[in-house]
Write a protein that holds these residues in place. Structure first.
Motif, PDB file in Angstrom:
ATOM      1  N   GLY A 162     -46.890 -63.757 -12.017  1.00 15.36           N
ATOM      2  CA  GLY A 162     -46.485 -65.150 -11.888  1.00 15.36           C
ATOM      3  C   GLY A 162     -47.617 -66.094 -11.605  1.00 15.36           C
ATOM      4  N   LYS A 163     -48.849 -65.658 -11.714  1.00 11.68           N
ATOM      5  CA  LYS A 163     -50.005 -66.494 -11.394  1.00 11.68           C
ATOM      6  C   LYS A 163     -50.990 -66.563 -12.567  1.00 11.68           C
ATOM      7  N   ASN A 164     -51.351 -65.418 -13.094  1.00 12.90           N
ATOM      8  CA  ASN A 164     -52.337 -65.369 -14.167  1.00 12.90           C
ATOM      9  C   ASN A 164     -51.674 -65.574 -15.528  1.00 12.90           C
ATOM     10  N   CYS A 165     -52.509 -65.886 -16.520  1.00  4.10           N
ATOM     11  CA  CYS A 165     -52.035 -66.126 -17.880  1.00  4.10           C
ATOM     12  C   CYS A 165     -52.651 -65.094 -18.816  1.00  4.10           C
ATOM     13  N   GLU A 166     -51.832 -64.633 -19.763  1.00  2.00           N
ATOM     14  CA  GLU A 166     -52.284 -63.652 -20.742  1.00  2.00           C
ATOM     15  C   GLU A 166     -52.237 -64.268 -22.136  1.00  2.00           C
ATOM     16  N   ASP A 167     -53.196 -63.863 -22.935  1.00  2.00           N
ATOM     17  CA  ASP A 167     -53.253 -64.372 -24.299  1.00  2.00           C
ATOM     18  C   ASP A 167     -52.011 -63.941 -25.087  1.00  2.00           C
ATOM     19  N   VAL A 168     -51.457 -64.878 -25.843  1.00  2.00           N
ATOM     20  CA  VAL A 168     -50.297 -64.594 -26.688  1.00  2.00           C
ATOM     21  C   VAL A 168     -50.786 -64.258 -28.092  1.00  2.00           C
ATOM     22  N   ASN A 169     -50.313 -63.156 -28.627  1.00  2.00           N
ATOM     23  CA  ASN A 169     -50.655 -62.783 -30.010  1.00  2.00           C
ATOM     24  C   ASN A 169     -49.668 -63.482 -30.942  1.00  2.00           C
ATOM     25  N   GLU A 170     -50.082 -64.682 -31.363  1.00  2.00           N
ATOM     26  CA  GLU A 170     -49.205 -65.466 -32.232  1.00  2.00           C
ATOM     27  C   GLU A 170     -48.915 -64.768 -33.547  1.00  2.00           C
ATOM     28  N   CYS A 171     -49.786 -63.857 -33.948  1.00  4.51           N
ATOM     29  CA  CYS A 171     -49.595 -63.168 -35.220  1.00  4.51           C
ATOM     30  C   CYS A 171     -48.331 -62.305 -35.218  1.00  4.51           C
ATOM     31  N   ASP A 172     -47.830 -61.932 -34.014  1.00  9.10           N
ATOM     32  CA  ASP A 172     -46.600 -61.154 -33.976  1.00  9.10           C
ATOM     33  C   ASP A 172     -45.409 -61.935 -34.514  1.00  9.10           C
ATOM     34  N   ASN A 173     -45.482 -63.274 -34.490  1.00 10.48           N
ATOM     35  CA  ASN A 173     -44.394 -64.125 -34.994  1.00 10.48           C
ATOM     36  C   ASN A 173     -44.629 -64.572 -36.441  1.00 10.48           C
ATOM     37  N   ASN A 174     -45.673 -64.018 -37.093  1.00  5.12           N
ATOM     38  CA  ASN A 174     -45.970 -64.307 -38.508  1.00  5.12           C
ATOM     39  C   ASN A 174     -46.052 -65.814 -38.788  1.00  5.12           C
ATOM     40  N   PRO A 175     -46.969 -66.505 -38.113  1.00  7.07           N
ATOM     41  CA  PRO A 175     -47.087 -67.946 -38.395  1.00  7.07           C
ATOM     42  C   PRO A 175     -47.803 -68.237 -39.719  1.00  7.07           C
ATOM     43  N   CYS A 176     -48.509 -67.242 -40.236  1.00  9.46           N
ATOM     44  CA  CYS A 176     -49.266 -67.450 -41.465  1.00  9.46           C
ATOM     45  C   CYS A 176     -48.482 -66.883 -42.668  1.00  9.46           C
ATOM     46  N   SER A 177     -48.709 -67.480 -43.794  1.00 11.14           N
ATOM     47  CA  SER A 177     -48.021 -66.996 -45.003  1.00 11.14           C
ATOM     48  C   SER A 177     -48.576 -65.657 -45.459  1.00 11.14           C
ATOM     49  N   GLN A 178     -49.830 -65.378 -45.117  1.00 16.07           N
ATOM     50  CA  GLN A 178     -50.417 -64.086 -45.519  1.00 16.07           C
ATOM     51  C   GLN A 178     -51.067 -63.407 -44.310  1.00 16.07           C
ATOM     52  N   GLU A 179     -52.371 -63.554 -44.130  1.00 17.47           N
ATOM     53  CA  GLU A 179     -53.099 -62.844 -43.071  1.00 17.47           C
ATOM     54  C   GLU A 179     -53.243 -63.729 -41.834  1.00 17.47           C
ATOM     55  N   CYS A 180     -53.113 -63.077 -40.691  1.00 14.20           N
ATOM     56  CA  CYS A 180     -53.240 -63.779 -39.396  1.00 14.20           C
ATOM     57  C   CYS A 180     -54.225 -63.021 -38.531  1.00 14.20           C
ATOM     58  N   ALA A 181     -55.159 -63.726 -37.912  1.00 14.34           N
ATOM     59  CA  ALA A 181     -56.137 -63.137 -36.981  1.00 14.34           C
ATOM     60  C   ALA A 181     -55.954 -63.805 -35.618  1.00 14.34           C
ATOM     61  N   ASN A 182     -55.610 -63.015 -34.646  1.00  9.33           N
ATOM     62  CA  ASN A 182     -55.418 -63.570 -33.298  1.00  9.33           C
ATOM     63  C   ASN A 182     -56.769 -63.795 -32.640  1.00  9.33           C
ATOM     64  N   ILE A 183     -56.924 -64.941 -31.988  1.00  7.64           N
ATOM     65  CA  ILE A 183     -58.115 -65.253 -31.198  1.00  7.64           C
ATOM     66  C   ILE A 183     -57.643 -65.690 -29.826  1.00  7.64           C
ATOM     67  N   TYR A 184     -58.559 -65.753 -28.877  1.00  7.78           N
ATOM     68  CA  TYR A 184     -58.196 -66.024 -27.491  1.00  7.78           C
ATOM     69  C   TYR A 184     -57.616 -67.432 -27.381  1.00  7.78           C
ATOM     70  N   GLY A 185     -56.346 -67.494 -27.095  1.00  5.83           N
ATOM     71  CA  GLY A 185     -55.669 -68.768 -26.916  1.00  5.83           C
ATOM     72  C   GLY A 185     -55.149 -69.385 -28.196  1.00  5.83           C
ATOM     73  N   SER A 186     -55.381 -68.756 -29.314  1.00  4.94           N
ATOM     74  CA  SER A 186     -54.912 -69.340 -30.569  1.00  4.94           C
ATOM     75  C   SER A 186     -54.854 -68.252 -31.634  1.00  4.94           C
ATOM     76  N   TYR A 187     -54.855 -68.662 -32.927  1.00  2.00           N
ATOM     77  CA  TYR A 187     -54.851 -67.714 -34.047  1.00  2.00           C
ATOM     78  C   TYR A 187     -55.469 -68.413 -35.260  1.00  2.00           C
ATOM     79  N   GLN A 188     -55.771 -67.632 -36.290  1.00  2.12           N
ATOM     80  CA  GLN A 188     -56.376 -68.159 -37.525  1.00  2.12           C
ATOM     81  C   GLN A 188     -55.684 -67.492 -38.712  1.00  2.12           C
ATOM     82  N   CYS A 189     -55.261 -68.322 -39.671  1.00  9.43           N
ATOM     83  CA  CYS A 189     -54.622 -67.820 -40.894  1.00  9.43           C
ATOM     84  C   CYS A 189     -55.672 -67.600 -41.993  1.00  9.43           C
ATOM     85  N   TYR A 190     -55.504 -66.506 -42.729  1.00 13.59           N
ATOM     86  CA  TYR A 190     -56.384 -66.189 -43.855  1.00 13.59           C
ATOM     87  C   TYR A 190     -55.518 -65.762 -45.038  1.00 13.59           C
TER      88      TYR A 190
END
Length: 560
Positions: free
Chosen positions: A316-344
């Motif tokens: 309840g205190k610390n924060c963990e990076d969310v792997n946005e790629c698990d929710n398939n935000p990209c139409s093809q390839e997704c690369a998770n980065i610390y605090g965000s993600y990148q579509c390829y």
């Protein structure tokens, strides 16, 4: 023992009425003891008598002196002075006891009394008895003055013996509640002092003539106390239990001896001006200490939240990076980065301006007849595509090559201590170990444990995080491949981004997007497959202090 003719002379003198020299008494027939004593002491007779009257085996007791007359005829034993008649010799022996107590030759102690005995002495311990007692058989016994008639009770009084003394009681008896004094007078008995607990608890005893009365106690209690049911003492009033306190809403009542105290609930503090409990804003009071990122105050408490790209950890205190790629935000390839993600996009597609959608590329028109992802083999009326001999398989569409994930299917040769990372057309075996003075806190992160001095603490990274990125040789240049920044970010933060290692050939560059966000770009085209390991360093200036963070990034460039 004495052998002397004087004893016989003494006996004759006693019968003749003569006196011993040195004695004023005569030695008559009734004064045998005196005569024996004077002769036994060696005193000479004033007038010598005639010879010894013979008494065979006759002994005369003389107190502590014994006179013995012996048989005649023992020659040569008499002293010269009595050898008057050579044929008849009478030997008299005197045995005189020595009084050691008188001659002070005893060995008794100072607290003992010497008692002479025949031929010795006895030491008796002196026992001193108090007045009214007498010593008997070594024990102090009470003297009964009434029996011995040594009392001084007058007429009309009766003697009554007591230990060590006596009392004189009037022969007439006193009424109930009275007793007699030593003179026979009837005096009142104070039952309040002589009787144990004459009254029950809560009552006072009052003595009266010949009796007593019990009166209920009346006590006055201070404020905050009341008398006990028996009226014997004052006990505390529990205002909290009785509901007579004046604590406000939300306050907790605590009873005290004679009073009470009102306390605020946890998370509240007392406002003396408004005289009520107000909420404590823990986020303002303890900035940066309660939550890793965002602190939100609540009534009586607080809660932590995280910025976009992070989720609240179990504590309840610390924060963990969310792997946005698990929710398939990209139409093809997704690369998770610390605090965000990148579509390829896959081979044959390009990323549209929305950053999420991949658009197909017309390979035939744009590549002068090269319609295949890897190799196009022209045939009359059509074409066929081929893939590299290793690491790829033909896609079901027959035109593109699909990467083989050796890590997933287990066809890699990485050791147990290595991590398998899949890339286009192959895989890499990566080793992950923390440097000295660092400890491993997750699969990709090391945190600093200690540093030798303050200067090195300023330069050594507080945290080292490992990342793996994979791109193809046909990536559009310049391409943003990584973003970095503090989390959470505060107003006044300022960062400096640099690549201290791994960019010796200048393929990468950094750019500061704002005061708390930086980005890493690939700004030179890589023509052939290649692996890079670059260190991206972020120096955070916060409240006049620099803190260093290091992102160690594996960048793998593969064939398109």
């Amino acid at each position: 023992a004495l052998r002397d003719s004087r004893c016989q002379a003494g006996m004759n003198a006693a019968r003749a009425g003569h006196a011993c020299e040195g004695s004023s008494q005569l030695c008559g027939e009734d004064s045998q003891t005196d005569c024996c004593n004077c002769c036994a002491l060696g005193l000479r007779l004033r007038r010598e008598g005639e010879g010894c009257e013979v008494h065979q085996h006759l002994s005369y007791p003389c107190g502590h002196v014994f006179l013995t007359c012996c048989e005649e005829g023992e020659e040569g034993l008499a002293p010269p002075m009595i050898k008057k008649k050579q044929r008849k010799i009478t030997l008299c022996f005197f045995f005189a006891d020595v009084n050691e107590c008188v001659t002070n030759t005893h060995t008794c102690q100072a607290d003992e009394r010497c008692v002479n005995t025949v031929g010795g002495f006895v030491c008796e311990r002196q026992i001193l008895c108090s007045s009214g007692y007498q010593l008997r058989n070594g024990v102090c016994e009470d003297i009964d003055e009434c029996v011995m008639r040594t009392h001084n009770c007058g007429m009309g009084f009766q003697c009554q013996n007591t230990d060590g003394s006596f009392t004189c009681n009037l022969k007439q008896r006193c009424l109930t509640g009275f007793t007699q004094d030593s003179h026979g007078n009837c005096i009142d008995i104070d039952e309040c002092s002589s009787v144990s607990e004459p009254c029950t608890t809560g009552f006072n005893c009052i003595n009266t003539v010949g009796s007593y009365t019990c009166q209920r106690k009346i006590i006055m209690c201070s404020r905050g106390y009341h008398s006990s049911p028996d009226g014997a003492r004052c006990i505390d009033v529990d205002e909290c239990q009785m509901g007579t306190h004046r604590c406000g809403e939300g306050q907790i009542c605590h009873n005290l001896p004679g009073s009470y105290r009102c306390d605020c609930q946890t998370g509240y503090q007392y406002d003396a001006i408004r005289q009520l409990c107000v909420d404590v804003n823990e986020c303002w009071r303890y900035p940066g200490r309660l939550c890793a990122q965002t602190c939100d105050n609540t009534a009586g408490s607080y809660q932590c939240s995280c910025t976009t790209g992070f989720s609240l950890a179990f504590d309840g205190k610390n924060c963990e990076d969310v792997n946005e790629c698990d929710n398939n935000p990209c139409s093809q390839e997704c690369a998770n980065i610390y605090g965000s993600y990148q579509c390829y996009c896959r081979m044959g597609y390009y990323l549209k301006e929305d950053g999420h959608t991949c658009e197909d590329i017309d390979e035939c028109s744009q590549s002068i007849g090269n319609l295949c992802a890897f190799q196009c083999v022209n045939v009359p009326g059509s074409y066929k595509c081929a893939c590299p001999p290793h690491g790829y398989s033909m896609s079901p569409n027959g035109r593109t090559c699909q990467d083989i994930d050796e890590c997933a299917i287990g066809s890699h040769n990485c050791s147990a201590s290595q991590i398998c990372f899949n890339i286009q057309g192959g895989f890499r075996c990566l080793s992950f170990a923390c440097p000295d003075n660092y400890r491993r806190v997750s699969d990709i992160r090391c945190e600093r444990v200690s540093c030798p001095n303050f200067q090195q603490c300023q330069t050594m990274p507080l945290r080292i995080t490992y990342y793996q990125l994979s791109f193809q040789t046909n990536i559009v240049i310049p391409a943003q491949i990584f973003r970095i920044g503090p989390s959470p970010a505060y107003s006044g933060d300022n960062i400096i981004i640099s690549i201290p290692h791994g960019n010796e050939e200048g393929y990468f560059s950094t750019r500061k997007l704002n005061s708390f966000t930086g980005a890493v770009y690939l700004h030179r085209q890589v023509r052939e497959p290649r692996d890079f390991l670059i260190d991206v360093e972020m120096k955070l200036l916060r409240q006049g202090t620099f803190t260093t963070f290091l992102a160690r990034i594996y960048v793998f460039i593969t064939l398109r």
